[in-house]
Design a protein around this motif. Structure first.
Motif, short mmCIF file in Angstrom:
data_model
loop_
_atom_site.label_atom_id
_atom_site.label_comp_id
_atom_site.label_asym_id
_atom_site.label_seq_id
_atom_site.Cartn_x
_atom_site.Cartn_y
_atom_site.Cartn_z
N ASP A 276 0.85 -1.30 -0.05
CA ASP A 276 -0.08 0.13 0.14
C ASP A 276 0.86 1.15 -0.02
O ASP A 276 1.69 1.24 0.70
N LYS A 277 0.70 2.29 -0.87
CA LYS A 277 1.55 3.30 -1.02
C LYS A 277 0.77 4.64 -0.65
O LYS A 277 -0.43 4.81 -0.86
N ASP A 278 1.70 5.54 0.28
CA ASP A 278 0.97 6.81 0.61
C ASP A 278 2.50 7.45 1.13
O ASP A 278 3.17 6.67 1.97
N ARG A 279 2.98 8.42 0.68
CA ARG A 279 4.34 9.13 1.03
C ARG A 279 4.17 9.35 2.60
O ARG A 279 5.27 9.47 3.10
N MET A 280 2.99 9.64 3.16
CA MET A 280 3.09 9.99 4.70
C MET A 280 3.29 8.64 5.56
O MET A 280 2.96 8.73 6.66
N TRP A 281 3.26 7.40 4.83
CA TRP A 281 3.48 6.45 5.85
C TRP A 281 4.53 6.39 6.79
O TRP A 281 4.55 5.93 8.06
N VAL A 282 5.58 7.31 6.05
CA VAL A 282 6.95 7.12 7.16
C VAL A 282 6.76 7.95 8.43
O VAL A 282 7.42 7.96 9.28
N THR A 283 5.39 9.01 8.48
CA THR A 283 5.26 9.62 9.53
C THR A 283 4.50 8.79 10.71
O THR A 283 4.16 9.26 11.64
N GLN A 284 4.23 7.48 10.04
CA GLN A 284 3.22 6.38 10.93
C GLN A 284 3.77 5.33 11.32
O GLN A 284 3.21 4.33 11.90
N ILE A 285 5.18 4.95 11.48
CA ILE A 285 5.84 3.94 11.46
C ILE A 285 5.58 3.46 12.79
O ILE A 285 5.28 2.12 13.39
N GLY A 286 5.94 4.37 13.81
CA GLY A 286 5.53 4.00 15.30
C GLY A 286 4.29 3.49 15.53
O GLY A 286 3.93 2.59 16.41
N LEU A 287 3.21 4.19 15.13
CA LEU A 287 1.61 3.74 15.29
C LEU A 287 1.60 2.38 14.55
O LEU A 287 1.00 1.26 15.12
N LEU A 288 1.92 2.08 13.27
CA LEU A 288 1.82 0.90 12.88
C LEU A 288 2.62 -0.36 13.65
O LEU A 288 1.90 -1.32 13.75
N LYS A 289 3.50 -0.01 14.27
CA LYS A 289 4.30 -1.09 15.00
C LYS A 289 3.37 -1.40 16.51
O LYS A 289 3.46 -2.47 16.84
N LYS A 290 2.56 -0.48 16.77
CA LYS A 290 1.79 -0.72 17.62
C LYS A 290 0.56 -1.37 17.45
O LYS A 290 -0.12 -2.16 18.11
N LEU A 291 -0.06 -1.30 16.12
CA LEU A 291 -1.26 -1.62 15.62
C LEU A 291 -1.02 -3.27 14.85
O LEU A 291 -2.06 -3.96 14.99
N LEU A 292 0.03 -3.53 14.32
CA LEU A 292 0.28 -4.92 13.56
C LEU A 292 1.11 -5.56 14.48
O LEU A 292 2.02 -5.35 15.04
N LYS B 7 7.62 -3.07 7.44
CA LYS B 7 8.68 -2.96 6.48
C LYS B 7 8.15 -2.23 5.36
O LYS B 7 6.95 -2.21 5.07
N MET B 8 9.14 -0.99 5.00
CA MET B 8 8.41 0.03 4.05
C MET B 8 9.51 0.19 2.95
O MET B 8 10.57 0.26 3.45
N LEU B 9 9.10 0.22 1.97
CA LEU B 9 9.94 0.30 0.48
C LEU B 9 9.86 2.08 0.19
O LEU B 9 8.86 2.63 0.23
N CYS B 10 11.00 2.71 -0.03
CA CYS B 10 11.17 3.98 -0.03
C CYS B 10 12.04 4.13 -1.27
O CYS B 10 13.38 4.48 -1.19
N PRO B 11 11.55 4.39 -2.37
CA PRO B 11 12.28 4.80 -3.61
C PRO B 11 12.70 6.27 -3.59
O PRO B 11 11.87 7.13 -3.06
N VAL B 12 14.08 6.53 -3.96
CA VAL B 12 14.36 7.79 -3.82
C VAL B 12 15.11 8.17 -5.03
O VAL B 12 15.42 7.47 -5.53
N ARG B 13 15.42 9.64 -4.91
CA ARG B 13 16.27 10.26 -6.39
C ARG B 13 16.70 11.34 -5.73
O ARG B 13 16.35 12.21 -4.84
N SER B 14 17.55 11.98 -6.49
CA SER B 14 18.07 13.32 -6.21
C SER B 14 17.17 14.33 -6.13
O SER B 14 16.52 14.39 -7.34
N PRO B 15 16.89 15.17 -5.25
CA PRO B 15 15.84 16.11 -5.41
C PRO B 15 15.91 17.12 -6.67
O PRO B 15 15.00 17.40 -7.25
N ALA B 16 17.40 17.27 -7.28
CA ALA B 16 17.52 17.96 -8.35
C ALA B 16 16.66 17.24 -9.37
O ALA B 16 16.22 17.93 -10.44
N GLU B 17 17.00 15.86 -9.61
CA GLU B 17 16.33 14.99 -10.76
C GLU B 17 14.78 15.01 -10.48
O GLU B 17 14.26 15.13 -11.63
N ILE B 18 14.36 15.20 -9.36
CA ILE B 18 12.92 15.04 -9.26
C ILE B 18 12.41 16.52 -9.66
O ILE B 18 11.30 16.48 -10.28
#
Length: 261
Positions: free
Chosen positions: A84-100, A105-116
């Motif tokens: 399930d994708k949402d960029r704001m999942w990274v702000t909820q990792i602590g909550l997810l740890k409590k609920l599941l 485990k979270m996939l974080c595709p990244v790239r140079s901000p200049a390229e973005i």
């Protein structure tokens, strides 16, 4: 019960492509756009707006509701593994740890901000008759770049969220996948993903990616934002051609994830 994995990361960094590749595996379901994270955030934000919840606080009830939403949101799918994708999942990792009950485990595709920034500018140039999202920040390249990268921008929010998650100690819950490395060596990068998420083995076809979902471009004012190529191709991005040398040097930084890719 389904195993729910999460996709966050930066915009224009290959998340839609990777999700559609993962969906080639018959045991895996993936959603490049989802409202699940927003639903969870809204429940928490509005819980105490209800008089009964203020008068008679019940944390167990809140936890049960949140668990029910997480565990049933994707019940329409017959697959047992869901991304399930949402960029704001990274702000909820602590909550997810409590609920599941399993490791988050979270996939974080990244790239140079200049390229973005360059990728967003390409959308602008390819659609000269349209008003794109970045035009809300101004009519120059620099103004559009600031709009995307600012504190409330699509890039700025995601970048800050990832950095905060690392500072909070959740780095081991995240797998950083660099867009260019994936495009240049998809098999080796997909192996990293499979190893991290412990997925059932599958041989992917990187030359034939089917994208069955459709998107409403009017919702984002970014035409073809989620449209992907039918194959994984090596990439060469000439940022200076699109945003100039000064902006390239300004945004080609804050690549703090290099040591983990």
């Amino acid at each position: 019960m389904k195993t729910l994995y999460f996709v966050a990361g930066l915009p224009r960094s290959g998340s839609t492509m990777i999700i559609n590749l993962l969906k080639q595996n018959p045991q895996v379901e993936g959603y490049a756009v989802s409202s699940l994270s927003s639903l969870i955030a809204n429940i928490i934000a509005n819980w105490n707006n209800m008089e009964a919840n203020r008068e008679f606080p019940d944390e167990n009830a809140k936890i049960n509701v949140l668990k029910a939403v997480l565990n049933n949101y994707h019940n329409a799918s017959s697959k047992e593994i869901v991304f399930d994708k949402d960029r704001m999942w990274v702000t909820q990792i602590g909550l997810l740890k409590k609920l599941l009950p399993y490791d988050i485990k979270m996939l974080c595709p990244v790239r140079s901000p200049a390229e973005i920034i360059t990728s967003f500018e390409k959308i602008k140039r390819n659609n000269p008759l349209s008003v794109v999202a970045g035009d809300n920040g101004g009519l120059t390249i620099a103004a559009r770049a600031l709009y995307y990268s600012g504190p409330a921008g699509i890039l700025g929010l995601a970048h800050a969220g990832i950095k905060d998650a690392v500072i909070q100690g959740y780095k081991d819950n995240m797998l950083f996948v660099d867009y260019n490395r994936f495009c240049n060596s998809p098999k080796s990068q997909m192996k990293r993903i499979y190893d991290f998420f412990e997925l059932p083995k599958f041989e992917h076809n990187y030359k034939k990616i089917e994208q069955t979902e459709t998107y409403n471009d009017l919702a984002t004012n970014l035409p073809n934002l989620h449209k992907i190529k039918p194959s994984v191709d090596r990439t060469v991005t000439n940022c200076v051609e699109y945003i100039g040398l000064d902006l390239y040097e300004q945004y080609n930084r804050e690549i703090f994830w290099d040591a983990w890719i």
